[in-house]
Design a protein around this motif. Structure first.
Motif, PDB file in Angstrom:
ATOM      1  N   GLU A 348      -4.627 -30.096 -99.632  1.00 42.19           N
ATOM      2  CA  GLU A 348      -3.932 -29.332 -98.602  1.00 42.19           C
ATOM      3  C   GLU A 348      -2.631 -28.789 -99.155  1.00 42.19           C
ATOM      4  O   GLU A 348      -1.950 -29.445 -99.952  1.00 42.19           O
ATOM      5  N   SER A 349      -2.298 -27.568 -98.720  1.00 43.65           N
ATOM      6  CA  SER A 349      -1.023 -26.975 -99.113  1.00 43.65           C
ATOM      7  C   SER A 349      -0.191 -26.698 -97.870  1.00 43.65           C
ATOM      8  O   SER A 349      -0.718 -26.326 -96.823  1.00 43.65           O
ATOM      9  N   ASP A 350       1.109 -26.901 -97.988  1.00 44.12           N
ATOM     10  CA  ASP A 350       2.039 -26.647 -96.900  1.00 44.12           C
ATOM     11  C   ASP A 350       3.229 -25.866 -97.461  1.00 44.12           C
ATOM     12  O   ASP A 350       4.016 -26.412 -98.245  1.00 44.12           O
ATOM     13  N   GLN A 370      -1.021 -31.812-101.457  1.00 40.99           N
ATOM     14  CA  GLN A 370      -1.324 -33.220-101.198  1.00 40.99           C
ATOM     15  C   GLN A 370      -2.827 -33.437-101.137  1.00 40.99           C
ATOM     16  O   GLN A 370      -3.586 -32.556-100.718  1.00 40.99           O
ATOM     17  N   SER A 371      -3.257 -34.630-101.534  1.00 43.65           N
ATOM     18  CA  SER A 371      -4.650 -35.048-101.399  1.00 43.65           C
ATOM     19  C   SER A 371      -4.686 -36.555-101.167  1.00 43.65           C
ATOM     20  O   SER A 371      -4.033 -37.311-101.881  1.00 43.65           O
ATOM     21  N   LEU A 377      -2.048 -37.463-107.866  1.00 42.46           N
ATOM     22  CA  LEU A 377      -2.533 -36.081-107.890  1.00 42.46           C
ATOM     23  C   LEU A 377      -2.068 -35.383-109.161  1.00 42.46           C
ATOM     24  O   LEU A 377      -0.887 -35.429-109.511  1.00 42.46           O
ATOM     25  N   GLU A 378      -3.015 -34.759-109.846  1.00 43.40           N
ATOM     26  CA  GLU A 378      -2.707 -33.980-111.052  1.00 43.40           C
ATOM     27  C   GLU A 378      -3.007 -32.515-110.782  1.00 43.40           C
ATOM     28  O   GLU A 378      -4.027 -32.168-110.162  1.00 43.40           O
ATOM     29  N   ILE A 379      -2.089 -31.643-111.243  1.00 46.10           N
ATOM     30  CA  ILE A 379      -2.262 -30.190-111.126  1.00 46.10           C
ATOM     31  C   ILE A 379      -2.111 -29.579-112.507  1.00 46.10           C
ATOM     32  O   ILE A 379      -1.146 -29.855-113.227  1.00 46.10           O
TER      33      ILE A 379
END
Length: 448
Positions: A348-350, A370-371, A377-379
């Motif tokens: 999810e993005s905010d 977020q997950s 969490l890795e991006i």
């Protein structure tokens, strides 16, 4: 203000002072010298009074043209199929200074009690192109049904005897003759026997039973009473609504969540109970590939619990499925529990949409990613399909387990003379999400 309007206003004030109710009088334009059509209807509410069920009542409205040009009735439409209004093409044109009678016919068949119907008249009157007329009626029947003309089945079971209905003549001094009972689609079985009301008036008592072969679920039907009272023939509908249940009842009967549901969350526990107080067994449960199930007996096998939980492999977004419960109950070997849920996105993005502007403070936006499916969490492999947008991972101080932050930046070299759209793309270590996209829009002059 014209003399006509002044006179009407004075009449209303006088009647109000004397405690009387002034009649509703409408005039859509007090300037009778205006060039054009002008629709005027003195009485827009017509109460036809008491109407015997099955009879047709008429209400008449007088449409006047108080303008200087032809008034054209473009359409006339009633709010219900029981009310009809017809005008020929010639009758739809009303000359200046002329009037036309509009007759509405109300068919009371199948109706009962106070009725209110609306008739919409559309014309070429520029000041009031649409007028709503009202027809009021009180539909009576020759039958008096006690305790009331409806039959409500609350969790009725097959073979159950329902509360009785008693039918008497509604006309004083008349007798009830030749009463016929029609039940739609074999919905219920019934027996009849003579009875009397408290005044000794003869009538008929009807006792209904739920057939053994009726389908389980929602019931919505009609019992039609036909007969004569004092030589007058009529019919009367009795609504039948409710729910037919088997030997087993599930509570709740539906699993649903109005909120966004994360994977791993359990639903409200389901209780399967025997209405006949006899033990039974749940043989198996098929909940599909997205729901985990746990179940077992309680209360000596007369009551079972079923616990459910959303699996990690459930797809994002709205999800509708059914839990099928097989039992050893011969009358109800299969129970079906519908499930409706909105599954939370894996990532999810905010905010979900990033808006950038060229004003101070609006050229950079922080986006929270977020997950709940990973502990850390890795991006990686971040890119944007527009050269005027740069994306950075925010300072590692903001790195808290399953949350990361991105900075979406409008570069100095980006064109700022007109709006444009872009897409930020990156990869994650979240199972099932190989690539995630965030839309970006640039709006010149956008303020923070």
């Amino acid at each position: 203000m014209s003399a006509l309007v002044c006179m009407k206003l004075m009449a209303v004030l006088v009647m109000a002072a004397s405690g009387q109710t002034a009649p509703l009088v409408y005039s859509n334009n007090s300037n009778t010298d205006k060039d054009g059509p002008m629709l005027y209807i003195a009485e827009r509410f017509v109460d036809v009074g008491d109407v015997r069920e099955g009879k047709v009542a008429e209400a008449t409205y007088v449409i006047e043209n108080r303008g200087t040009r032809d008034l054209v009735i473009e359409s006339v439409q009633a709010s219900c199929g029981c009310t009809t209004v017809k005008l020929t093409e010639e009758e739809k044109v009303i000359k200046p200074g002329s009037n036309r009678k509009l007759v509405a016919r109300f068919d009371s068949t199948g109706r009962l009690g106070r009725q209110r119907k609306t008739i919409v008249v559309k014309s070429n009157d520029p000041l009031e192109p649409q007028v709503n007329l009202t027809l009021l009626a009180n539909v009576e029947t020759i039958f008096k049904v006690l305790p009331n003309p409806q039959l409500l089945l609350r969790s009725a079971r097959r073979g159950m005897e329902l509360p009785y209905l008693e039918v008497f003549p509604a006309i004083d001094g008349a007798s009830l003759d030749k009463l016929e009972v029609e039940v739609s689609d074999g919905l219920l079985e019934y027996k009849r026997e003579p009875t009397q009301d408290k005044d000794g008036t003869p009538g008929v008592r009807l006792t209904f039973t739920v057939p053994a072969e009726v389908e389980l679920g929602v019931i919505n039907g009609v019992i039609t009473l036909k007969g004569e009272v004092g030589g007058e023939k009529a019919s009367m509908p009795v609504r039948v609504t409710g729910h037919v249940v088997g030997d087993l009842v599930a509570r709740p009967a539906v699993l649903q969540s109005l909120d966004i549901t994360p994977r791993g969350r359990g639903f409200a526990p389901i209780t399967i109970a025997a209405t006949n107080d006899k033990p039974f067994e749940i043989l198996s449960i098929d909940a599909g590939e997205f729901i985990d199930v746990e179940y077992g007996p309680r209360k000596q096998g007369k009551d079972w619990f079923v616990k459910t939980k959303l699996r990690d492999n459930a797809p994002d977004g709205p999800l509708a499925l059914a839990i099928m419960i097989r039992t050893n109950n011969s009358g109800q070997p299969l129970l079906r529990i519908p499930v409706f849920v909105n599954v939370r996105s894996r990532v999810e993005s905010d905010p979900e949409l990033v808006l950038l502007g060229d004003k101070k403070g609006a050229s950079t936006r922080r986006v929270r990613i977020q997950s709940s499916l990973v502990d850390k969490l890795e991006i990686f492999n971040i890119s944007c399909d527009h050269p005027g947008i740069r994306v950075n991972i925010a300072n590692e101080r903001t790195y808290v387990g399953d949350v990361r932050s991105l900075l979406v930046i409008l570069q100095e070299t980006a064109p700022r003379d007109k709006p444009f759209k872009a897409t930020v793309t990156f990869k994650t270590n979240v199972p099932g999400v190989e690539e995630f996209r965030i839309p970006v829009e640039f709006i010149p002059g956008e303020k923070e």
